[in-house]
Design an enzyme around this catalytic site. Structure first.
Site, PDB file in Angstrom:
ATOM      1  N   HIS A   1       0.815  -1.222   0.000  1.00 37.55           N
ATOM      2  CA  HIS A   1       0.000   0.000   0.000  1.00 37.55           C
ATOM      3  C   HIS A   1       0.846   1.269   0.000  1.00 37.55           C
ATOM      4  CE1 HIS A   1      -4.022  -1.824   0.656  1.00 37.55           C
ATOM      5  NE2 HIS A   1      -3.271  -2.835   1.065  1.00 37.55           N
TER       6      HIS A   1
ATOM      7  N   ASP B   1       3.444   9.375  -0.693  1.00 39.41           N
ATOM      8  CA  ASP B   1       2.253   8.616  -0.310  1.00 39.41           C
ATOM      9  C   ASP B   1       2.024   7.544  -1.357  1.00 39.41           C
ATOM     10  OD1 ASP B   1       0.043   8.062   1.293  1.00 39.41           O
ATOM     11  OD2 ASP B   1      -0.572  10.147   1.389  1.00 39.41           O
TER      12      ASP B   1
END
Ligand code: GDG
Length: 474
Positions: free
Chosen positions: A156, A364
């Protein structure tokens, strides 16, 4: 349909209300509910002695199986290796890395224990899907115990560029562990390229068409599978929440001022100090915004057991205090900084009335908040998304105001632009973003991951073979 076995560090227990959880946990639970299956992970409990007892409970079509961690295991696996080594490494923060060999051993030990506890629960045709950086070695450990099922892994968070990844003393062990999966999924093409670049450069791996890579005597498929959100449902939640009590109260409290919203876990990857500084810059150099804008930053505390997170919290407290101290008036404060969480519905309503969604992480993997902000907008009067070029979401949301999160002046310029953007441009920018989100909803992401994993298994039977599949990780 084969049973799905999801493995993640934490899971959303049946009794936990999904409303306060992040979008991902809610989405994984929905995927399992649809297909039926097992969700395995840490219970969230820390106990005195290491435990091998798995607790199971079934609710609806999901069986939850959890294991407690001892204090030593929690410290080594979670606090140190996962969150003080891998997290800063993958977010390009080499200066923050704490490397301890004992922590790596603890990380391996917990993964071995998880594998041992999971094996008795497995059926021959289960499909196993492992999530995130806490559990990189799990697939190899399962193989070592003779598991021949299809096993996929999804990261992720970003996979760092080769030269950054090489700073990890265990780069080879983890790189090798990843090749034990049938499919390794990343958020973006950038992450795929970084991983393949590392394997090619350091291990002489060969990459072939369709994203197959041959390394360490095994063949693994590597793909970019960007995660989405439940776009339509979230849009509807936001539409309804627009007239909810909290949203109305927030609107009234603004007294006609424009709202900038940020929602980020209190994490150094999210770029929080510079976001608040940028608001200060805006007020300093563009006086027309003084008393005309309110910045609501919602930041639930996170990972309090890690020292750097406590330091960050103090740093942000100081910056928010400074900006408010300098610019606030007796009837207005520019920054409302909240260390608490809200229900998803409340967040959706807040997003909808915000003129600007401010998302400026330094790195991110994806950033679901950016996607939620876009989904929540009123199509006839959408707000403006300011989005860091270093968030995976910037690959899909190309018509956002893309910014460099290290550049405080640039962030202040983007705030000004967002706050003054005409309706026609806001619509022209928002529409393609909403279309992109509709094209890749979260259930399609789940389905696609599993479809590629199954495809891989069919092809893979001739490519990697069972001996390599059960080969031990060195
Ligand atoms: C990791 C990767 C990747 C936040 N505050 C509240 C709340 N949230 C929800 C948001 C969103 C989720 O938490 C946060 O997701 P992000 O993607 O923004 O960030 P991470 O937590 O760092 O997630 C990231 C993600 O995994 C998925 O692959 O995108 O790159 O770092 O859904 O809305 N939810 C509620 N109350 C809050 O106060 N209910």
């Amino acid at each position: 349909m084969a049973r799905l076995v999801m493995v993640s560090n934490r899971l959303l227990a049946p009794r936990e209300r999904g409303s306060r959880a992040g979008g991902l946990a809610v989405a994984l639970r929905e995927a399992l509910q649809r297909q039926g299956g097992l969700w395995f992970g840490w219970s969230g409990e820390i106990v005195d002695a290491p435990s091998t007892t798995v607790r199971t409970t079934t609710a609806g079509r999901i069986t939850y199986a959890t294991l407690d961690l001892s204090q030593d295991d929690y410290d080594a696996y979670y606090t140190h290796y996962a969150n003080s080594t891998l997290w800063p490494l993958c977010h390009y923060r080499l200066g923050l890395i704490e490397f301890r060999r004992a922590a790596f051993q603890g990380y391996q030990r917990v993964n071995t224990n998880f594998a041992k506890a999971l094996v008795p629960l497995l059926r021959p045709d289960d499909i196993i899907w492992v999530h995130d950086y806490h559990l990189i070695p799990l697939g190899a450990e399962l193989r070592r115990l003779g598991v021949t099922n299809r096993i996929g892994f999804f990261l992720h968070i970003p996979f760092p560029a080769k030269e950054v990844y090489l700073a990890l003393p265990d780069h080879l062990a983890l790189g090798r562990a990843l090749t034990h999966y049938d499919l390794v999924g990343f958020q973006t093409r950038n992450d795929v390229d970084a991983f393949l670049g590392y394997l090619e450069g350091e291990t002489g791996a060969r990459v072939s068409e369709g994203g197959y890579v041959e390394a360490f005597g095994r063949t693994t498929r590597v793909q970019a599978l960007p995660i989405g959100i439940d776009t339509e449902a979230f849009a509807e939640t936001a539409r309804v929440a627009a007239s909810a009590t909290e949203t109305v109260r927030l609107t009234e409290s603004l007294s006609g001022r424009s709202l900038v919203i940020g929602v980020d876990r209190l994490d150094y990857s999210k770029g929080l100090p510079r976001k608040i500084e940028a608001l200060g810059e805006l007020l300093e150099h563009r006086a027309q915004h003084r008393r005309r804008v309110t910045y609501l930053q919602i930041s639930p505390p996170s990972r309090d057991s890690v020292a750097q997170y406590r330091t960050l919290r103090r740093e942000i407290d100081a910056i928010a205090g400074r900006v408010n101290g300098r610019y606030a008036e007796f009837d207005w404060a520019p920054v409302r900084y909240l260390n608490k969480s809200f229900s998803r519905g409340t967040l959706a309503g807040f997003y909808r009335i915000a003129h600007v969604g401010f998302v400026a992480p330094l790195r991110d993997g994806m950033n679901l908040v950016a996607k939620e902000y876009v989904a929540a907008q009123n199509p006839e009067d959408p707000g403006v998304l300011i989005l860091s070029r270093f968030a995976g979401a910037a690959r899909e949301l190309e018509t956002a105001l893309i910014v460099n999160p290290f550049d405080v002046d640039g962030l202040a310029d983007a705030l000004h632009r967002g706050l003054t953007m005409p309706l026609s441009e806001r619509i022209a920018r928002w529409e393609p973003m909403f279309d992109a989100l509709r094209a890749n909803p979260i259930d399609a992401w789940c389905d696609q991951f599993l479809a590629v994993l199954e495809e891989r298994a069919e092809l893979g039977s001739g490519v990697s073979g069972s001996t390599e599949r059960s080969a031990a990780v060195a």
